[in-house]
Design a protein around this motif. Structure first.
Motif, PDB file in Angstrom:
ATOM      1  N   UNK A   2      51.482 -17.064 -60.183  1.00 35.16           N
ATOM      2  CA  UNK A   2      50.790 -16.273 -59.158  1.00 35.16           C
ATOM      3  C   UNK A   2      51.058 -14.784 -59.312  1.00 35.16           C
ATOM      4  N   UNK A   3      52.274 -14.422 -59.737  1.00 36.23           N
ATOM      5  CA  UNK A   3      52.569 -13.005 -59.969  1.00 36.23           C
ATOM      6  C   UNK A   3      51.670 -12.445 -61.067  1.00 36.23           C
ATOM      7  N   UNK A   4      51.470 -13.229 -62.129  1.00 36.00           N
ATOM      8  CA  UNK A   4      50.591 -12.798 -63.203  1.00 36.00           C
ATOM      9  C   UNK A   4      49.149 -12.705 -62.760  1.00 36.00           C
ATOM     10  N   UNK A   5      48.720 -13.665 -61.936  1.00 34.89           N
ATOM     11  CA  UNK A   5      47.351 -13.656 -61.410  1.00 34.89           C
ATOM     12  C   UNK A   5      47.137 -12.416 -60.536  1.00 34.89           C
ATOM     13  N   UNK A   6      48.132 -12.117 -59.714  1.00 40.00           N
ATOM     14  CA  UNK A   6      48.044 -10.936 -58.851  1.00 40.00           C
ATOM     15  C   UNK A   6      47.940  -9.656 -59.681  1.00 40.00           C
ATOM     16  N   UNK A   7      48.723  -9.587 -60.768  1.00 43.88           N
ATOM     17  CA  UNK A   7      48.686  -8.398 -61.617  1.00 43.88           C
ATOM     18  C   UNK A   7      47.304  -8.229 -62.243  1.00 43.88           C
ATOM     19  N   UNK A   8      46.745  -9.312 -62.769  1.00 41.04           N
ATOM     20  CA  UNK A   8      45.438  -9.217 -63.417  1.00 41.04           C
ATOM     21  C   UNK A   8      44.339  -8.893 -62.411  1.00 41.04           C
ATOM     22  N   UNK A   9      44.327  -9.582 -61.299  1.00 42.29           N
ATOM     23  CA  UNK A   9      43.242  -9.380 -60.329  1.00 42.29           C
ATOM     24  C   UNK A   9      43.359  -8.039 -59.606  1.00 42.29           C
ATOM     25  N   UNK A  10      44.528  -7.389 -59.680  1.00 42.54           N
ATOM     26  CA  UNK A  10      44.659  -6.065 -59.064  1.00 42.54           C
ATOM     27  C   UNK A  10      43.830  -5.020 -59.806  1.00 42.54           C
ATOM     28  N   UNK A  11      43.368  -5.368 -61.001  1.00 49.41           N
ATOM     29  CA  UNK A  11      42.555  -4.444 -61.795  1.00 49.41           C
ATOM     30  C   UNK A  11      41.074  -4.479 -61.410  1.00 49.41           C
ATOM     31  N   UNK A  12      40.712  -5.373 -60.494  1.00 50.23           N
ATOM     32  CA  UNK A  12      39.331  -5.452 -60.018  1.00 50.23           C
ATOM     33  C   UNK A  12      39.211  -4.689 -58.705  1.00 50.23           C
ATOM     34  N   UNK A  15      46.373  13.819 -70.782  1.00 55.77           N
ATOM     35  CA  UNK A  15      47.811  13.909 -71.050  1.00 55.77           C
ATOM     36  C   UNK A  15      48.549  12.641 -70.592  1.00 55.77           C
ATOM     37  N   UNK A  16      48.042  11.506 -71.039  1.00 60.04           N
ATOM     38  CA  UNK A  16      48.604  10.212 -70.647  1.00 60.04           C
ATOM     39  C   UNK A  16      49.404   9.597 -71.789  1.00 60.04           C
ATOM     40  N   UNK A  17      50.449   8.883 -71.418  1.00 58.50           N
ATOM     41  CA  UNK A  17      51.220   8.121 -72.394  1.00 58.50           C
ATOM     42  C   UNK A  17      50.638   6.715 -72.506  1.00 58.50           C
ATOM     43  N   UNK A  18      50.774   6.128 -73.673  1.00 59.31           N
ATOM     44  CA  UNK A  18      50.326   4.746 -73.858  1.00 59.31           C
ATOM     45  C   UNK A  18      51.214   3.840 -73.005  1.00 59.31           C
ATOM     46  N   UNK A  19      50.631   2.951 -72.194  1.00 58.28           N
ATOM     47  CA  UNK A  19      51.427   2.092 -71.303  1.00 58.28           C
ATOM     48  C   UNK A  19      52.437   1.242 -72.065  1.00 58.28           C
ATOM     49  N   UNK A  20      53.669   1.170 -71.525  1.00 56.64           N
ATOM     50  CA  UNK A  20      54.724   0.366 -72.136  1.00 56.64           C
ATOM     51  C   UNK A  20      55.045  -0.882 -71.317  1.00 56.64           C
ATOM     52  N   UNK A  21      54.462  -0.981 -70.125  1.00 59.58           N
ATOM     53  CA  UNK A  21      54.619  -2.169 -69.289  1.00 59.58           C
ATOM     54  C   UNK A  21      53.279  -2.487 -68.643  1.00 59.58           C
ATOM     55  N   UNK A  22      53.158  -3.685 -68.092  1.00 56.29           N
ATOM     56  CA  UNK A  22      51.909  -4.017 -67.411  1.00 56.29           C
ATOM     57  C   UNK A  22      51.735  -3.204 -66.135  1.00 56.29           C
ATOM     58  N   UNK A  49      54.593 -12.849 -66.975  1.00 57.70           N
ATOM     59  CA  UNK A  49      55.359 -12.971 -65.736  1.00 57.70           C
ATOM     60  C   UNK A  49      56.125 -14.294 -65.651  1.00 57.70           C
ATOM     61  N   UNK A  50      56.135 -15.050 -66.751  1.00 55.86           N
ATOM     62  CA  UNK A  50      56.894 -16.300 -66.777  1.00 55.86           C
ATOM     63  C   UNK A  50      56.119 -17.518 -66.349  1.00 55.86           C
ATOM     64  N   UNK A  51      54.829 -17.353 -66.092  1.00 56.13           N
ATOM     65  CA  UNK A  51      54.004 -18.483 -65.670  1.00 56.13           C
ATOM     66  C   UNK A  51      53.497 -19.298 -66.848  1.00 56.13           C
ATOM     67  N   UNK A  62      56.089  -7.292 -69.228  1.00 57.56           N
ATOM     68  CA  UNK A  62      56.644  -6.804 -67.963  1.00 57.56           C
ATOM     69  C   UNK A  62      57.738  -5.767 -68.206  1.00 57.56           C
ATOM     70  N   UNK A  63      58.604  -6.021 -69.174  1.00 60.66           N
ATOM     71  CA  UNK A  63      59.704  -5.112 -69.469  1.00 60.66           C
ATOM     72  C   UNK A  63      59.249  -4.017 -70.442  1.00 60.66           C
ATOM     73  N   UNK A  64      59.804  -2.799 -70.309  1.00 62.81           N
ATOM     74  CA  UNK A  64      59.421  -1.696 -71.209  1.00 62.81           C
ATOM     75  C   UNK A  64      59.622  -2.067 -72.677  1.00 62.81           C
ATOM     76  N   UNK A  65      58.596  -1.830 -73.467  1.00 58.68           N
ATOM     77  CA  UNK A  65      58.678  -2.114 -74.892  1.00 58.68           C
ATOM     78  C   UNK A  65      58.403  -3.548 -75.278  1.00 58.68           C
TER      79      UNK A  65
END
Length: 430
Positions: free
Chosen positions: A234-244, A168-175, A212-214, A301-304
């Motif tokens: 770095x914010x984008x790198x942190x977001x991606x590497x948080x998935x490991x 019962x999950x919604x398709x993600x609208x943000x990262x 993330x604007x990088x 980053x922003x919804x939609x």
């Protein structure tokens, strides 16, 4: 088109290219013959027969339009393209007249002196106006055009509809939602990756950095500087590497994975999501998840919003050494034309570089829609620098990601070290 003549020409090319020198020094030919044999190198695909048929259709019309002209085509392995093409640049006698090449290779091939400047011919081509801007950028160095875009490739988010329905999950609208959803799936199904990610999957990570604007680098050809260690990057790198990690894709297994590995994990049912290309569709359809998946643009980053994606793909270029420039340019335009690109899509599924043709194929093939939407939203390209080939082959960015997910370095240190390596390459090669 005489098959025997083609085979003879291919054998001659193979024999001479193998012993060609590996240093640059190609000079422009002062000949422009209007008849004779035109030699073409195109890339060998996994299933090449449909591509050959699409190309042969163009060649038949070309030879009919140019009496006394014959075209020989050799399909070369992508893995050895760098050595083969550079050898051709340095041995004009054995070089082809026209080549297919990866769009990240443009700046390096221009620096090597191998590609002809076709700016005037491209500007006069009536179909060029509707070429995708990013695709046009991929054939442009210092304001000059060195080829014609052949097809474009872009990535989006594949997800398991059956798993999302079950949980019962919604398709993600943000990262942020993408990350939390991936971890929720992993918690509910410990034997499955929420989203398959790879430490060696550079083009899967780039959308996180860009969203993330990088940026990878700032500046222009000849004077690039790395921006991979900026606050936004770095914010984008942190977001991606948080998935490991054990809560999604364990670093021990996923740090070394590349793009093909992540798509394979999804297709085989080991992952609930993956970032895959339009070119991944056939592999997914052939996997266990057929009938139980869908594709949407990778969220920003922003919804939609849609995360900027890397615009990959291939180009066609005329070699500076050709003695058949006019013919080679005409064949380049015919192979890269709207009609030919539409036929290549039908044959291979490669997305056209023309916006209007993409809309037409999207209406014909529903699976194309999210990729077309991604292209229409925003795409990015790597720095138009010959240094990029060195940065890419030296695995600067994969090393950075792997150092972070393994815990050897934090984001600031790893990105700072990567920036230094990038700047060394930019400093030596422009």
């Amino acid at each position: 088109m005489k098959l025997s003549a083609r085979l003879v020409a291919v054998a001659a090319v193979l024999a001479t290219a193998a012993c060609a020198p590996q240093t640059s020094g190609t000079s422009s030919s002062d000949k422009d013959e209007k008849t004779g044999t035109l030699r073409v190198w195109l890339f060998q695909e996994v299933n090449n027969k449909p591509k050959e048929q699409a190309v042969d259709s163009v060649l038949g019309a070309f030879e009919k339009a140019h009496e006394g002209t014959e075209v020989t085509v050799e399909y070369i392995p992508v893995e050895t393209r760098a050595q083969r093409i550079k050898a051709a640049f340095n041995d004009p006698a054995s070089a082809p007249d026209l080549i297919e090449y990866g769009n990240t290779d443009t700046a390096g091939y221009v620096k090597d002196g191998g590609l002809a400047d076709v700016s005037k011919e491209f500007a006069a081509w009536d179909e060029a106006e509707q070429t995708d801007p990013t695709a046009r950028q991929s054939v442009t160095v210092d304001g000059k055009v060195y080829g014609a875009p052949y097809f474009v490739g872009v990535r989006a988010l594949y997800y398991r509809t059956d798993v999302f329905d079950e949980l019962d999950l919604d398709v993600p609208r943000t990262q942020a939602e993408l990350i939390s959803t991936a971890k929720e799936i992993r918690a509910a199904k410990p034997g499955m990756y929420g989203i398959a990610v790879g430490g060696a999957y550079t083009y899967g990570a780039m959308p996180f950095i860009w969203a993330h604007g990088g940026e990878l680098a700032t500046g222009k050809s000849g004077s690039y500087a790395s921006a991979i260690d900026s606050a936004a990057a770095r914010k984008g790198i942190e977001a991606y590497t948080s998935l490991f990690g054990d809560d999604n894709c364990p670093a021990a297994k996923c740090a070394g994975m590349g793009g093909n590995d992540t798509v394979t994990a999804f297709a085989s049912g080991k992952a609930a999501m993956a970032i895959g290309g339009d070119f991944s569709h056939a592999a997914v359809e052939a996997g266990k998840v057929k009938g139980n998946y869908a594709v949407v643009p990778l969220p920003g980053v922003e919804p939609g919003s849609i995360a900027p994606a890397f615009a990959g793909g291939n180009n066609l270029g005329v070699l500076k050494s050709t003695s058949h420039r006019t013919l080679a340019v005409d064949l380049m335009k015919r192979l890269a034309s709207k009609k030919a690109q539409s036929e290549l899509f039908d044959a291979m599924g490669f997305l056209p570089t023309f916006s209007d043709v993409r809309r037409q194929v999207a209406a014909k093939e529903p699976f194309v829609k999210p990729f077309v939407e991604t292209l229409a939203a925003d795409t990015k390209f790597v720095p138009a620098s010959p240094a990029w080939a060195q940065i890419d082959s030296s695995l600067v960015l994969p090393t950075m990601f792997q150092e972070i997910v393994s815990g050897k370095k934090d984001v600031a240190t790893a990105s700072g070290d990567a920036a230094k390596k990038m700047n060394e390459a930019f400093g030596s090669l422009g």
